[in-house]
Design a protein around this motif. Sequence first.
Motif, PDB file in Angstrom:
ATOM      1  N   PHE A  76      -3.451  19.086   9.613  1.00 36.09           N
ATOM      2  CA  PHE A  76      -3.966  19.873   8.498  1.00 36.09           C
ATOM      3  C   PHE A  76      -2.851  20.278   7.545  1.00 36.09           C
ATOM      4  O   PHE A  76      -1.875  20.894   7.944  1.00 36.09           O
ATOM      5  CB  PHE A  76      -4.677  21.119   9.046  1.00 36.09           C
ATOM      6  N   ARG A  77      -3.017  19.886   6.280  1.00 30.25           N
ATOM      7  CA  ARG A  77      -2.128  20.217   5.170  1.00 30.25           C
ATOM      8  C   ARG A  77      -0.696  19.727   5.340  1.00 30.25           C
ATOM      9  O   ARG A  77       0.212  20.210   4.665  1.00 30.25           O
ATOM     10  CB  ARG A  77      -2.141  21.710   4.883  1.00 30.25           C
ATOM     11  N   VAL A 136       0.846  -1.187   0.000  1.00 29.69           N
ATOM     12  CA  VAL A 136       0.000   0.000   0.000  1.00 29.69           C
ATOM     13  C   VAL A 136       0.884   1.241   0.000  1.00 29.69           C
ATOM     14  O   VAL A 136       1.703   1.423   0.899  1.00 29.69           O
ATOM     15  CB  VAL A 136      -0.928   0.015   1.241  1.00 29.69           C
ATOM     16  N   LEU A 137       0.713   2.062  -1.030  1.00 32.02           N
ATOM     17  CA  LEU A 137       1.441   3.325  -1.149  1.00 32.02           C
ATOM     18  C   LEU A 137       0.450   4.451  -0.957  1.00 32.02           C
ATOM     19  O   LEU A 137      -0.629   4.438  -1.560  1.00 32.02           O
ATOM     20  CB  LEU A 137       2.088   3.437  -2.527  1.00 32.02           C
ATOM     21  N   MET A 138       0.802   5.432  -0.117  1.00 33.68           N
ATOM     22  CA  MET A 138      -0.086   6.566   0.130  1.00 33.68           C
ATOM     23  C   MET A 138       0.707   7.858   0.094  1.00 33.68           C
ATOM     24  O   MET A 138       1.881   7.879   0.475  1.00 33.68           O
ATOM     25  CB  MET A 138      -0.764   6.462   1.495  1.00 33.68           C
ATOM     26  N   GLY A 139       0.055   8.904  -0.343  1.00 33.06           N
ATOM     27  CA  GLY A 139       0.644  10.233  -0.325  1.00 33.06           C
ATOM     28  C   GLY A 139      -0.448  11.270  -0.252  1.00 33.06           C
ATOM     29  O   GLY A 139      -1.536  11.076  -0.796  1.00 33.06           O
ATOM     30  N   THR A 140      -0.173  12.357   0.431  1.00 33.62           N
ATOM     31  CA  THR A 140      -1.173  13.410   0.561  1.00 33.62           C
ATOM     32  C   THR A 140      -0.925  14.518  -0.446  1.00 33.62           C
ATOM     33  O   THR A 140       0.200  14.758  -0.881  1.00 33.62           O
ATOM     34  CB  THR A 140      -1.175  14.030   1.969  1.00 33.62           C
ATOM     35  N   TYR A 141      -2.010  15.181  -0.809  1.00 42.00           N
ATOM     36  CA  TYR A 141      -1.953  16.390  -1.628  1.00 42.00           C
ATOM     37  C   TYR A 141      -2.991  17.349  -1.064  1.00 42.00           C
ATOM     38  O   TYR A 141      -4.149  16.960  -0.878  1.00 42.00           O
ATOM     39  CB  TYR A 141      -2.251  16.071  -3.092  1.00 42.00           C
ATOM     40  N   ASP A 142      -2.592  18.556  -0.795  1.00 42.34           N
ATOM     41  CA  ASP A 142      -3.419  19.582  -0.189  1.00 42.34           C
ATOM     42  C   ASP A 142      -3.686  19.193   1.266  1.00 42.34           C
ATOM     43  O   ASP A 142      -2.801  19.321   2.086  1.00 42.34           O
ATOM     44  CB  ASP A 142      -4.699  19.831  -0.973  1.00 42.34           C
ATOM     45  N   ASP A 143      -4.858  18.673   1.596  1.00 40.38           N
ATOM     46  CA  ASP A 143      -5.141  18.289   2.981  1.00 40.38           C
ATOM     47  C   ASP A 143      -5.552  16.832   3.052  1.00 40.38           C
ATOM     48  O   ASP A 143      -6.540  16.432   2.453  1.00 40.38           O
ATOM     49  CB  ASP A 143      -6.247  19.166   3.579  1.00 40.38           C
TER      50      ASP A 143
END
Length: 107
Positions: free
Chosen positions: A87-88, A54-61
């Motif tokens: 947050f963010r 499982v690969l995850m990454g955030t963008y914005d919030d």
Amino acid sequence: LMSGVKNNVGRGINVALVNGKTGEPLDTKFFDMWGGDVAPFIEFLKSIQDGTIVLMGTYDDGATKLNEEARKLIAELGSTSITNLGFRDNWVFCGGKGVKTKSPFEQ
């Protein structure tokens, strides 16, 4: 797993699933954790099969709508930073369903 197109990711948490034995890409999705609902994300996390990378990454919030259940499910994939994600914050993670240790691939 993600295309080479600029800005091809979605707001929130972007997820890619890979077969842990063959390396074959299985699925990509994003979940809006600002304006969306956390329930579909929780159901998605529960549906991941053992042996899946499982690969995850955030963008914005990626944190506003995360609740304790979602954070617990991500921690079970090997994350140690998810409890502190705010947050963010920028966050990338590689873990797996059924791992017995914490992932060293997280920032």
